[in-house]
Design a protein around this motif. Structure first.
Motif, PDB file in Angstrom:
ATOM      1  N   ASP A 125      -4.069  17.479  -0.306  1.00  0.00           N
ATOM      2  CA  ASP A 125      -2.782  18.153  -0.132  1.00  0.00           C
ATOM      3  C   ASP A 125      -2.926  19.585   0.372  1.00  0.00           C
ATOM      4  OD1 ASP A 125      -1.557  15.872  -1.107  1.00  0.00           O
ATOM      5  OD2 ASP A 125      -1.443  16.618  -3.165  1.00  0.00           O
TER       6      ASP A 125
ATOM      7  N   GLY B  16      -8.785  19.731  -0.256  1.00  0.00           N
ATOM      8  CA  GLY B  16      -8.198  18.596  -0.932  1.00  0.00           C
ATOM      9  C   GLY B  16      -7.190  17.867  -0.063  1.00  0.00           C
TER      10      GLY B  16
ATOM     11  N   ARG C  22       1.216  20.140  -9.184  1.00  0.00           N
ATOM     12  CA  ARG C  22       0.515  18.858  -9.129  1.00  0.00           C
ATOM     13  C   ARG C  22      -0.126  18.579  -7.774  1.00  0.00           C
ATOM     14  NH1 ARG C  22       4.868  14.880 -12.293  1.00  0.00           N
ATOM     15  NH2 ARG C  22       4.855  16.027 -14.289  1.00  0.00           N
TER      16      ARG C  22
ATOM     17  N   ARG D 127      -2.745  18.236  -4.941  1.00  0.00           N
ATOM     18  CA  ARG D 127      -4.186  17.950  -4.970  1.00  0.00           C
ATOM     19  C   ARG D 127      -4.895  18.915  -4.018  1.00  0.00           C
ATOM     20  NH1 ARG D 127      -3.952  11.893  -3.231  1.00  0.00           N
ATOM     21  NH2 ARG D 127      -2.390  12.907  -1.887  1.00  0.00           N
TER      22      ARG D 127
END
Length: 267
Positions: free
Chosen positions: A16, A14, A85, A87
Motif C-alpha cells: 500500500d 509495502g 491499517r 500495509r
C-alpha cells in the motif's frame, strides 16, 4: 542545499506504499512511473508545508523520499500516525550521504547497487556512495527555483508561497489529502499574495532568517549562496514588496541589507 552531509531520507515500503503516499502527499503519486521522481510535499491541516521533498518510485512497492529540509526521523514519526491499517512500512535511511554527481535527465532515477541518483539535468542528487560538494549545482537549483526549507520555514508557508504548482508538486485533480481544501480554494478563488523570488543581497546573511522593514516582515530568506563575490538567495515575499523593490521604493531592510529582484515565479 546541504551536500556531503548525512541524507534526510525515508523509504516507504509495502503493497500500500503508493496508495498511502497518494492520500497524504500533494502530488499525483499514482501517476509516477517506476524509475522516475517528482516534487511533492506534505501539508498540515491548515495547508502549510510541513515538508518539501523529492519522491522517487523505485519499484511497485517501494518509494523513496529525500527531504529538502527537515529531519527524517521527525517526518516518519509524524507520518506514521496516519498509517492506520495501510500495509506500508516507513523506514529512515541510515548513515548515507547526500551529494551531487554526474548529469542525468530531470526526473530520471538511476539505481546502481546501493547508490541512488535523481536526475536534475546538469547534475544529479546522489544518495549513498562517494558524494561531492558542488557549488555550481547548488546555484543551478537555486536559479531553477527549487527551494530547500530551513527549519524556521517548516510548517510556516503555503504551497503557493513557494510556487510549488509550477514544479508539479501540487495536484488539484486528485482526492483529498491534508490541507487540500485550502490549496484548492487559494488556486481557484485567489487570495495568495506571497510567492517565491530569486534575489541578490548586498551582504551575507544566514539562511532562514526574516528580514524586516519598518519593524515588520519584509523578506523571508530560504537558500542563500555566495559565488564570485555575489550573494544570491531564494526568498518569499508579498507581491507588493516585490513590486516596490522593482521600482526602487522599498529595497533596504532595517538592518541595511539591500535587495535586488532577479526573478519571480507565480503559483
Amino acid at each position: 542545499m546541504p551536500t556531503s552531509n548525512l541524507a534526510q531520507a525515508v523509504f516507504l515500503e509495502g503493497p500500500d506504499a503508493t496508495a498511502f503516499a497518494h492520500t497524504q502527499f500533494t502530488s499525483q503519486v499514482t501517476a509516477l512511473p517506476q524509475g522516475q521522481w517528482q516534487f511533492s510535499s506534505w501539508l498540515d491541516a491548515q495547508g502549510r508545508v510541513r515538508n518539501l521533498f523529492h519522491l522517487a518510485r523505485l519499484s511497485d512497492e517501494q518509494l523513496l523520499v529525500i527531504l529538502r529540509g527537515g529531519n527524517a526521523a521527525d517526518f516518519v514519526e509524524a507520518l506514521r500516525r496516519f498509517v492506520f491499517r495501510s500495509r506500508v512500512k516507513l523506514r529512515v535511511v541510515e548513515e548515507k550521504k547526500l551529494g551531487v554527481s554526474t548529469a542525468l535527465p530531470v526526473h530520471l532515477v538511476d539505481v546502481t547497487g546501493d547508490v541512488i541518483r535523481l536526475g536534475c539535468g546538469s547534475h544529479s542528487l546522489q544518495l549513498g556512495g562517494d558524494v561531492v560538494d558542488d557549488d555550481t549545482s547548488q546555484l543551478a537549483q537555486l536559479r531553477a527555483g527549487w527551494p530547500w526549507l530551513p527549519d524556521t520555514a517548516l510548517n510556516e508557508l503555503l504551497p503557493p508561497s513557494l510556487s510549488l504548482h509550477r514544479l508539479g508538486a501540487v495536484a488539484l485533480d486528485k482526492g483529498c489529502y491534508p490541507g487540500q481544501e485550502l490549496v484548492a480554494r487559494l488556486h481557484y478563488r485567489g487570495g495568495n499574495k506571497r510567492h517565491l523570488h530569486r534575489i541578490q543581497l548586498s551582504k551575507a546573511v544566514a539562511e532562514g532568517i526574516e528580514l524586516r522593514r519598518d519593524d515588520r516582515e519584509f523578506v523571508r530568506l530560504l537558500t542563500v549562496i555566495s559565488h564570485n563575490d555575489i550573494i544570491e538567495a531564494l526568498a518569499v515575499m508579498t507581491d507588493e514588496t516585490a513590486n516596490n523593490i522593482t521600482q526602487g521604493t522599498e529595497n533596504i531592510s532595517d538592518d541595511g541589507v539591500a535587495i535586488q529582484l532577479l526573478q519571480r515565479w507565480s503559483d
